[in-house]
Design an enzyme around this catalytic site. Sequence first.
Site, mmCIF file in Angstrom:
data_model
loop_
_atom_site.group_PDB
_atom_site.id
_atom_site.type_symbol
_atom_site.label_atom_id
_atom_site.label_comp_id
_atom_site.label_asym_id
_atom_site.label_seq_id
_atom_site.Cartn_x
_atom_site.Cartn_y
_atom_site.Cartn_z
ATOM 1 C CG PHE A 102 -0.235 0.402 2.517
ATOM 2 C CD1 PHE A 102 -0.080 1.752 2.855
ATOM 3 C CD2 PHE A 102 0.282 -0.547 3.389
ATOM 4 C CE1 PHE A 102 0.576 2.133 4.028
ATOM 5 C CE2 PHE A 102 0.932 -0.184 4.551
ATOM 6 C CZ PHE A 102 1.078 1.158 4.869
ATOM 7 C CE LYS B 132 -3.010 -8.573 -4.465
ATOM 8 N NZ LYS B 132 -3.383 -7.564 -3.447
ATOM 9 C CD GLU C 110 -5.639 -6.446 -0.123
ATOM 10 O OE1 GLU C 110 -4.538 -5.907 -0.361
ATOM 11 O OE2 GLU C 110 -5.761 -7.409 0.645
ATOM 12 N NE ARG C 111 -4.993 -2.392 4.224
ATOM 13 C CZ ARG C 111 -5.998 -3.258 4.154
ATOM 14 N NH1 ARG C 111 -7.127 -2.936 3.580
ATOM 15 N NH2 ARG C 111 -5.891 -4.466 4.671
ATOM 16 C CB SER D 298 4.896 -7.476 5.544
ATOM 17 O OG SER D 298 3.941 -8.430 5.131
ATOM 18 C CB CYS E 211 10.394 -0.328 2.404
ATOM 19 S SG CYS E 211 10.948 0.393 0.872
ATOM 20 C CD GLU F 162 8.584 -2.895 7.987
ATOM 21 O OE1 GLU F 162 7.844 -3.874 7.789
ATOM 22 O OE2 GLU F 162 9.139 -2.265 7.075
HETATM 23 P P1 NAD Z 1 1.582 -6.690 2.929
HETATM 24 O O1 NAD Z 1 2.623 -7.726 3.004
HETATM 25 O O2 NAD Z 1 0.469 -6.730 3.908
HETATM 26 O O3 NAD Z 1 0.870 -6.707 1.487
HETATM 27 C C1 NAD Z 1 1.623 -6.690 0.299
HETATM 28 C C2 NAD Z 1 0.822 -7.376 -0.794
HETATM 29 O O4 NAD Z 1 0.625 -8.750 -0.437
HETATM 30 C C3 NAD Z 1 -0.566 -6.773 -1.012
HETATM 31 O O5 NAD Z 1 -0.827 -6.728 -2.385
HETATM 32 C C4 NAD Z 1 -1.482 -7.756 -0.305
HETATM 33 O O6 NAD Z 1 -2.759 -7.818 -0.874
HETATM 34 C C5 NAD Z 1 -0.766 -9.078 -0.476
HETATM 35 N N1 NAD Z 1 -1.026 -10.030 0.613
HETATM 36 C C6 NAD Z 1 -1.404 -9.740 1.876
HETATM 37 N N2 NAD Z 1 -1.529 -10.874 2.594
HETATM 38 C C7 NAD Z 1 -1.214 -11.894 1.766
HETATM 39 C C8 NAD Z 1 -1.139 -13.314 1.930
HETATM 40 N N3 NAD Z 1 -1.402 -13.904 3.101
HETATM 41 N N4 NAD Z 1 -0.771 -14.062 0.870
HETATM 42 C C9 NAD Z 1 -0.476 -13.474 -0.302
HETATM 43 N N5 NAD Z 1 -0.539 -12.142 -0.509
HETATM 44 C C10 NAD Z 1 -0.891 -11.347 0.508
HETATM 45 O O7 NAD Z 1 2.333 -5.270 2.970
HETATM 46 P P2 NAD Z 1 1.702 -3.833 3.125
HETATM 47 O O8 NAD Z 1 1.200 -3.660 4.507
HETATM 48 O O9 NAD Z 1 0.802 -3.531 1.993
HETATM 49 O O10 NAD Z 1 3.016 -2.934 2.903
HETATM 50 C C11 NAD Z 1 3.916 -2.614 3.918
HETATM 51 C C12 NAD Z 1 5.095 -3.550 3.934
HETATM 52 O O11 NAD Z 1 5.739 -3.531 2.670
HETATM 53 C C13 NAD Z 1 6.174 -3.137 4.936
HETATM 54 O O12 NAD Z 1 6.640 -4.289 5.568
HETATM 55 C C14 NAD Z 1 7.251 -2.510 4.072
HETATM 56 O O13 NAD Z 1 8.549 -2.552 4.610
HETATM 57 C C15 NAD Z 1 7.150 -3.361 2.859
HETATM 58 N N6 NAD Z 1 7.745 -2.688 1.721
HETATM 59 C C16 NAD Z 1 8.971 -3.116 1.323
HETATM 60 C C17 NAD Z 1 9.596 -2.493 0.266
HETATM 61 C C18 NAD Z 1 10.956 -2.940 -0.169
HETATM 62 O O14 NAD Z 1 11.406 -2.445 -1.192
HETATM 63 N N7 NAD Z 1 11.625 -3.832 0.520
HETATM 64 C C19 NAD Z 1 8.965 -1.426 -0.396
HETATM 65 C C20 NAD Z 1 7.701 -1.024 0.040
HETATM 66 C C21 NAD Z 1 7.100 -1.678 1.102
#
Ligand code: NAD
Length: 499
Positions: free
Chosen positions: A150, A174, A177-178, A227, A282, A384
Amino acid sequence: MAKKVGHWINGKHVDGQSDTISPWYNPATGDVTGHLSLANRSETEHAIDVASDSLQEWSATPPLARARILFRFIQKLEQHKDEIARLITEEHGKVFSDAKGELVRGIEVVEFATGIPHLLKGEFSNNVGKNIDSWSVRQPLGVCAGITPFNFPAMVPMWMFPIALACGNTFILKPSERDPSASMMMAELLSESGLPDGVFNVVNGDRNAVDTILESPKVDGISFVGSTPIAESVYLNAAKYGKRCQALGGAKNHMVIMPDADMDMAVKSLMGAAYGSAGERCMAISVAVAVGAAAEPLIQKLVPLVNKLRVGPGLGAEPENEMGPLVTGAHKDRVAGYIERGAKEGAKLLVDGRKSPCFEEEGFFIGGSLFDHVTADMDIYKDEIFGPVLCVVRVPDFQSAVALVNGHEYGNGTAIFTRNGNYARQYSEQIEVGMVGINVPIPVPMAFYSFGGWKRSLFGSLHVHGMEGVKFYTRTKTMTGRWPEGYGSGNEFSMPTLG
Ligand code: NAD
């Protein structure tokens, strides 16, 4: 009236068929913005089929023709920059100038991808054997998918699809959702730029859609950003189903402040890096490592600035607020929970974001928080938090700072602030982190370099964008050939060597 968002498949908007509906919010007001129909298996499979059917023609389109579509896409993004940034602020919460900044960084990746005719040039060796030549080319990987978080609803998708498309792949995005609207808008703009229908598709969904993508034999590559627990699980599943995968995960980024640092520069940098975008980056700095005598002046300068942070809506304030709300009410509760926990763990809470007047407002606001005397065994250090909470850890010397950073499970970004070139050099040599800043707080590489962390911040071997992005979205094929006229005598049964 609440918006409804379905999917973008085969060059047009498609209503969602599923009864599983997920709301998304305007974080500055707490109001529901719209309802997302979360894709079911058959809707996701349909998008995959469309991407798969479009592959042959798109991959045979000359790279220069693909690049020309991306040139037009850049123009469209520039024309609609304010509109997209506004959507980002309304759904994510970050302030408008920051939303525009994320778009600019995304556009830079598209600019990089327009160089694809040059980037795809292969290698050629004359006479690897007598009258035998050898050459290699990069061919598209196939149908690729991007699963995005998100916190950068435009930039992170643009880390992926411009290069994937330029390399001749078709794509299924994909998004989170946020904040789904930026992705839908980019899909429209790609289509207006001349991208053939079916080459780029957006499926709005949750885990179900991701599982369908992972399990489909028609999908060849997956780029994931989110994450760490989900990144790890996506990576392991992708491996199980035989797909190429790069899965970027979470972070806990440290900034080391040496006693000889330009303290004003360090503090100013720290404020933006820790509290910008409400810490939902991130590459945000969430730990300041104060070395020796750096601690006292650092704290003295930080406390009044954190207290003075202007927190409020990302749109409409004059001057613009410095920090907007968090993305959801649930995330606000989670961040507030960590502040509570940090105080119980024994860290010294110098500024409490829950005491900011914004905390009581309707939106998902919380003020900036600052902890001193944080230690490596505390949850507020280990986890985090992904909010505007900065932890100061005091260490006696440079080597203890290096050991602390290297001891953390994450290794996304880090920075050192010092005037001493030797410390800076030693730090970049010894630190087990993917991206390092020297007097630069958030060292996000430009589009023509690659972005990615080490350790549990990245699963997979290739980073995103830059040449690693091109490598990820292509497969190398190496030819060895000769023509009959140069052919020697008789059959050959032994391994050919130069002899
Ligand atoms: P998230 O892991 O909750 O969601 C990321 C994606 O995964 C979304 O599209 C979500 O719909 C999907 N998802 C959620 N649960 C899932 C599951 N059980 N199985 C498969 N797919 C699933 O992350 P978020 O809260 O949207 O974003 C924040 C996180 O992203 C933080 O941890 C941040 O550090 C990380 N991030 C990392 C980078 C990087 O470059 N390393 C960049 C941006 C964000």
